[in-house]
Design an enzyme around this catalytic site. Structure first.
Site, PDB file in Angstrom:
ATOM      1  N   GLY A  70      49.672  52.328  -5.422  1.00  0.00           N
ATOM      2  CA  GLY A  70      48.994  51.892  -6.664  1.00  0.00           C
ATOM      3  C   GLY A  70      47.743  52.700  -7.043  1.00  0.00           C
ATOM      4  N   THR A  71      47.443  53.318  -5.982  1.00  0.00           N
ATOM      5  CA  THR A  71      46.647  54.086  -5.350  1.00  0.00           C
ATOM      6  C   THR A  71      46.808  55.488  -5.627  1.00  0.00           C
ATOM      7  OG1 THR A  71      45.266  52.462  -3.807  1.00  0.00           O
ATOM      8  CG2 THR A  71      44.648  55.629  -3.590  1.00  0.00           C
ATOM      9  N   ASN A 149      40.355  44.171 -12.337  1.00  0.00           N
ATOM     10  CA  ASN A 149      41.057  43.446 -11.251  1.00  0.00           C
ATOM     11  C   ASN A 149      39.937  42.482 -10.618  1.00  0.00           C
ATOM     12  OD1 ASN A 149      40.277  45.989 -10.930  1.00  0.00           O
ATOM     13  ND2 ASN A 149      39.709  45.634  -8.579  1.00  0.00           N
ATOM     14  N   SER A 197      51.890  48.514  -8.278  1.00  0.00           N
ATOM     15  CA  SER A 197      52.085  48.384  -7.410  1.00  0.00           C
ATOM     16  C   SER A 197      53.094  47.191  -6.788  1.00  0.00           C
ATOM     17  CB  SER A 197      50.559  48.412  -6.175  1.00  0.00           C
ATOM     18  OG  SER A 197      50.636  48.214  -5.297  1.00  0.00           O
ATOM     19  N   ALA A 198      53.751  46.952  -5.398  1.00  0.00           N
ATOM     20  CA  ALA A 198      54.791  45.721  -5.819  1.00  0.00           C
ATOM     21  C   ALA A 198      53.834  44.555  -4.494  1.00  0.00           C
ATOM     22  CB  ALA A 198      55.931  46.369  -4.460  1.00  0.00           C
ATOM     23  N   HIS A 199      53.022  45.165  -4.041  1.00  0.00           N
ATOM     24  CA  HIS A 199      52.238  43.490  -2.852  1.00  0.00           C
ATOM     25  C   HIS A 199      51.058  43.085  -4.002  1.00  0.00           C
ATOM     26  CE1 HIS A 199      48.067  45.192  -2.030  1.00  0.00           C
ATOM     27  NE2 HIS A 199      48.654  46.494  -2.726  1.00  0.00           N
ATOM     28  N   THR A 235      60.531  61.289   2.401  1.00  0.00           N
ATOM     29  CA  THR A 235      61.955  60.699   2.951  1.00  0.00           C
ATOM     30  C   THR A 235      61.549  59.443   2.598  1.00  0.00           C
ATOM     31  OG1 THR A 235      62.691  61.392   5.283  1.00  0.00           O
ATOM     32  CG2 THR A 235      63.333  59.393   4.772  1.00  0.00           C
ATOM     33  N   CYS A 322      38.223  45.516  -3.102  1.00  0.00           N
ATOM     34  CA  CYS A 322      38.588  47.137  -2.372  1.00  0.00           C
ATOM     35  C   CYS A 322      37.135  47.463  -2.384  1.00  0.00           C
ATOM     36  CB  CYS A 322      39.076  47.277  -3.084  1.00  0.00           C
ATOM     37  SG  CYS A 322      40.580  46.969  -3.908  1.00  0.00           S
TER      38      CYS A 322
HETATM   39  C1  LIG Z   1      44.971  46.939  -5.901  1.00  0.00           C
HETATM   40  C2  LIG Z   1      44.951  47.781  -7.621  1.00  0.00           C
HETATM   41  C3  LIG Z   1      44.909  49.324  -7.531  1.00  0.00           C
HETATM   42  C4  LIG Z   1      45.530  49.924  -5.885  1.00  0.00           C
HETATM   43  O1  LIG Z   1      46.957  49.573  -5.722  1.00  0.00           O
HETATM   44  P1  LIG Z   1      47.193  49.354  -3.805  1.00  0.00           P
HETATM   45  O2  LIG Z   1      48.915  49.475  -3.798  1.00  0.00           O
HETATM   46  O3  LIG Z   1      46.893  49.165  -2.802  1.00  0.00           O
HETATM   47  O4  LIG Z   1      47.125  50.984  -3.454  1.00  0.00           O
HETATM   48  C5  LIG Z   1      44.603  49.866  -8.336  1.00  0.00           C
HETATM   49  N1  LIG Z   1      44.326  49.800  -9.580  1.00  0.00           N
HETATM   50  C6  LIG Z   1      44.321  48.012  -9.410  1.00  0.00           C
HETATM   51  C7  LIG Z   1      44.140  47.569 -10.947  1.00  0.00           C
HETATM   52  C8  LIG Z   1      44.327  47.699  -7.606  1.00  0.00           C
HETATM   53  O5  LIG Z   1      44.258  46.297  -8.607  1.00  0.00           O
END
Ligand SMILES: *Cc1c(COP(=O)(O)O)cnc(C)c1O
Length: 381
Positions: A70-71, A149, A197-199, A235, A322
């Site tokens: 996501g970053t 978040n 973001s997948a996680h 890749t 974070c």
């Molecule tokens: C976790 C988060 C991110 C970052 O995503 P990552 O995949 O961990 O780099 C960005 N924005 C928000 C709002 C998040 O909660």
């Protein structure tokens, strides 16, 4: 008893997602760019996932670019659009964005761009009117997150997207906390760029994606072999991408039930805390993520509270994972104006797919006892 209530930091991988990923480590390992059959197999799996994610977001396949997180999606969206539109130099964002947006903006300020960081009200809402007023002839991009978040507040991004569209300004929204948790459609919010973001949705770590509307002028951050239509060379992470697709597919089926279940448990936890200790709720009571509980307990050291909860098997967060290594209260709680006597006692519980009624009962049993223990050991005032 071990209770995980930090799903906004990360979620456990869904076992069936792991099963879907497994073949792509040893059996189907080909480089998706290779023209032989080994490459074709993995290329197909990636394109299949691209289609799934696009359909889920209401987008076209060619509008999805896979990233490492996501970053990275936030970095690509903001830097990529700003560097491709240097005839203008202004960005509008908010004071409560994730660090992966705010730090990009700070960096761009050093590169000569100018940034407006909009304040929020006591619930954490960005006023669409403020967005409108901040627009200048030089504005390239508006970046406002879908939901916060830390405090869970869901922003009025339909309205903000409309304003961006009417003024011919790109609109980016960080949907990492909302994708697959609440309904999301790129067209109904007029978004040009959407980060996911997948996680955060029971998929693997290290995979994200950026939706980029057709026609958006954007430059890549990574240069190399020209993967992802030149927007993200390297890749592809085939197992990760396949896992991302599977996780979205599962979430799509479960979403409506999960919203109901989590909203019930969320409100039970919020109301239970309010009844038992002297606390205030951070964020809006209704326009908030179904999973998010963020409260500030009066005259308590939140870090201590977190430590004691952990000893009882409960994993929560003091603000956002974070920023837990940063000094001082969170930028989000500062922005919504949490009073001095409350701000240091802030704690976030984020519920998830496996969270049960019994777990919430346990927290409601343990928490007041810990608060009392801390109050006796170190009375403030
Ligand atoms: C976790 C988060 C991110 C970052 O995503 P990552 O995949 O961990 O780099 C960005 N924005 C928000 C709002 C998040 O909660």
């Amino acid at each position: 008893m071990k209770i995980y209530l930090d799903h906004a930091a990360t979620t456990p991988l869904e076992p069936s997602v792991l099963e879907a990923m497994k073949p792509y480590f040893c059996n189907f390992f080909g480089n998706p760019s290779s023209t032989h059959s080994f490459g074709k197999e993995t290329k197909e799996a990636i394109e299949d996932t691209r289609y799934k994610i696009a359909r889920f977001l209401g987008a076209n396949e060619d509008e999805i670019v896979f990233t490492s997180s996501g970053t990275e999606a936030n970095n690509l969206a903001i830097k990529g659009v700003c560097f491709a539109n240097k005839n203008k130099n202004h960005i509008i964002t908010s004071q409560i964005e994730h660090h992966s947006v705010l730090e990009v903006c700070h960096f761009l300020e050093k590169e000569g761009f100018s940034v407006t960081y909009l304040p929020v009200d006591s619930y954490g809402f960005v006023s669409p009117d403020d967005v409108k007023k901040a627009i200048t002839k030089k504005t390239i991009l508006i970046s406002i997150m879908h939901a916060n978040n830390e405090i869970g507040t869901i922003e009025d991004i339909e309205e903000i997207g409309k304003i961006a569209w009417e003024n011919d300004i790109y609109f980016h929204t960080d949907c990492v906390q909302t994708c697959s948790h609440i309904p999301l459609d790129v067209n109904s919010i007029n978004a040009d760029l959407v980060s996911i973001s997948a996680h955060k949705l029971y998929g693997p770590k290290g995979v994200g994606a950026l939706y980029i509307r057709r026609g958006t002028r954007i430059k890549p951050l990574l240069h190399g072999g020209g993967h992802e239509k030149g927007l993200r060379s390297s890749t592809e992470n085939t197992p990760g991408i396949v896992g991302f697709g599977k996780a979205i597919e599962i979430a799509e089926d479960l979403m409506q039930d999960e919203i109901k279940k989590l909203t019930f448990l969320r409100d039970k936890l919020i109301n239970g805390i309010m009844e038992r200790v002297s606390a205030r709720l951070n964020g809006h009571p209704e326009k908030r993520l179904p999973c998010n509980v963020n409260v500030s307990i009066k005259s308590i050291n939140g870090e201590k509270l977190l430590l004691y909860l952990d000893r009882e098997g409960i994993a929560a967060s003091s603000a956002s994972a974070c920023s837990s290594s940063n000094e001082g209260p969170s930028h989000v709680l500062n922005a919504i104006g949490v009073p001095e006597e409350f701000i240091y006692g802030s704690i976030r519980f984020t519920l998830g797919r496996k969270t049960s009624d019994e777990e919430i009962d346990y927290v409601l049993d343990v928490l007041p006892k810990i608060v009392q223990k801390i109050e006796i050991a170190s009375p403030i005032r």
